[in-house]
Design a protein around this motif. Sequence first.
Motif, mmCIF file in Angstrom:
data_model
loop_
_atom_site.group_PDB
_atom_site.id
_atom_site.type_symbol
_atom_site.label_atom_id
_atom_site.label_comp_id
_atom_site.label_asym_id
_atom_site.label_seq_id
_atom_site.Cartn_x
_atom_site.Cartn_y
_atom_site.Cartn_z
ATOM 1 N N ALA A 228 0.837 -1.207 0.000
ATOM 2 C CA ALA A 228 0.000 0.000 0.000
ATOM 3 C C ALA A 228 0.866 1.248 0.000
ATOM 4 N N LEU A 229 1.976 1.201 0.740
ATOM 5 C CA LEU A 229 2.891 2.342 0.747
ATOM 6 C C LEU A 229 3.538 2.512 -0.618
ATOM 7 N N GLU A 230 3.936 1.412 -1.230
ATOM 8 C CA GLU A 230 4.528 1.486 -2.572
ATOM 9 C C GLU A 230 3.544 2.078 -3.567
ATOM 10 N N ALA A 231 2.270 1.702 -3.450
ATOM 11 C CA ALA A 231 1.260 2.260 -4.349
ATOM 12 C C ALA A 231 1.128 3.769 -4.160
ATOM 13 N N ALA A 232 1.203 4.217 -2.913
ATOM 14 C CA ALA A 232 1.138 5.659 -2.651
ATOM 15 C C ALA A 232 2.346 6.370 -3.252
ATOM 16 N N LEU A 233 3.518 5.758 -3.145
ATOM 17 C CA LEU A 233 4.726 6.369 -3.709
ATOM 18 C C LEU A 233 4.656 6.409 -5.228
ATOM 19 N N GLU A 234 4.073 5.385 -5.826
ATOM 20 C CA GLU A 234 3.898 5.391 -7.278
ATOM 21 C C GLU A 234 2.950 6.517 -7.693
ATOM 22 N N GLY A 235 1.881 6.711 -6.924
ATOM 23 C CA GLY A 235 0.972 7.807 -7.210
ATOM 24 C C GLY A 235 1.643 9.153 -7.068
ATOM 25 N N PHE A 236 2.480 9.289 -6.054
ATOM 26 C CA PHE A 236 3.230 10.528 -5.844
ATOM 27 C C PHE A 236 4.155 10.801 -7.029
ATOM 28 N N ALA A 237 4.859 9.762 -7.484
ATOM 29 C CA ALA A 237 5.822 9.927 -8.577
ATOM 30 C C ALA A 237 5.140 10.369 -9.863
ATOM 31 N N ALA A 238 3.862 10.022 -10.013
ATOM 32 C CA ALA A 238 3.141 10.363 -11.238
ATOM 33 C C ALA A 238 2.614 11.795 -11.233
ATOM 34 N N ARG A 239 2.653 12.457 -10.105
ATOM 35 C CA ARG A 239 2.118 13.813 -10.025
ATOM 36 C C ARG A 239 3.174 14.838 -10.425
ATOM 37 N N HIS A 240 2.715 15.912 -11.045
ATOM 38 C CA HIS A 240 3.611 17.023 -11.380
ATOM 39 C C HIS A 240 3.366 18.138 -10.376
ATOM 40 N N ARG A 241 4.367 18.434 -9.598
ATOM 41 C CA ARG A 241 4.226 19.407 -8.514
ATOM 42 C C ARG A 241 4.646 20.790 -9.024
ATOM 43 N N ARG A 242 3.720 21.731 -9.021
ATOM 44 C CA ARG A 242 3.981 23.052 -9.609
ATOM 45 C C ARG A 242 4.260 24.114 -8.549
ATOM 46 N N PHE A 243 3.776 23.940 -7.330
ATOM 47 C CA PHE A 243 3.981 24.912 -6.250
ATOM 48 C C PHE A 243 3.564 26.326 -6.667
ATOM 49 N N GLY A 244 2.442 26.405 -7.361
ATOM 50 C CA GLY A 244 1.926 27.694 -7.783
ATOM 51 C C GLY A 244 2.416 28.152 -9.143
ATOM 52 N N GLY A 245 3.389 27.444 -9.733
ATOM 53 C CA GLY A 245 3.895 27.798 -11.053
ATOM 54 C C GLY A 245 3.162 27.054 -12.143
ATOM 55 N N LEU A 246 3.801 26.984 -13.322
ATOM 56 C CA LEU A 246 3.180 26.307 -14.455
ATOM 57 C C LEU A 246 3.862 24.969 -14.709
#
Length: 246
Positions: A228-246
């Motif tokens: 379950a933790l690995e699945a969460a990390l895989e989901g995290f890796a797939a996200r693009h983090r913009r921190f308010g940018g583009l």
Amino acid sequence: MPQRANAPHPGTGGGKPPRHVAIIMDGNGRWAKARHLPRIAGHRKGVEAVRRISRAARELGIEVLTLYAFSSENWRRPEEEVRDLMGLLRRFLQTEAEDLIREDVRLRVIGEYRALSADLVAMIDETVARTQRNHGPMLVIALNYGSQAEITAAARRLATDVASGGLIPDEIDEARFERALATHDLPPLDLMIRTSGEQRLSNFLLWQAAYAELMFVDTLWPDFDKAALEAALEGFAARHRRFGGL
């Protein structure tokens, strides 16, 4: 606009593991109720999950794992349940201290844990002290913790500095405020996970979670495992983090 001193940089989610993961461990009571067991049975299974996930986090390269063990609001629970939880914490410290030392893990505790019983405070302080020479990953336990209280205490410390003349109000920026928080020396929070399907932060790391990725999973905490933790990390890796940018 200047970036916060310890702020992560855009794009650090893609393909890279998070440095700092926090988990709201929820669902012990429902796990027990579904099996017609007393709540303490769920909490015992929850402690087993803490051992399992703390080891899994180290194996997966997570630098800091922060676990919400007991909130400042949990005192509202029945006295017997609070007593059982404190007993489980004692047992955890007794059984895990040597493993933490052997596995080079540093233990930290945040929150107003000194309000707990004197013997338990002594056990916490001793275990924390014994692990401080370690150089590996960090396990952070939030005990008697509430984020609003943490933020209020930080504001009070800064106000005291202003009143004493050691600080002027214009010098208080985000970086200065962060240095007054309990987590000031930890990496920025990358990923917040809550188990059991509830979708709220429950007064946990509110400032720190400003740009964290949030994941709410249906799995009850006693059933949360390495997969379950690995699945969460895989989901995290797939996200693009913009921190308010583009």
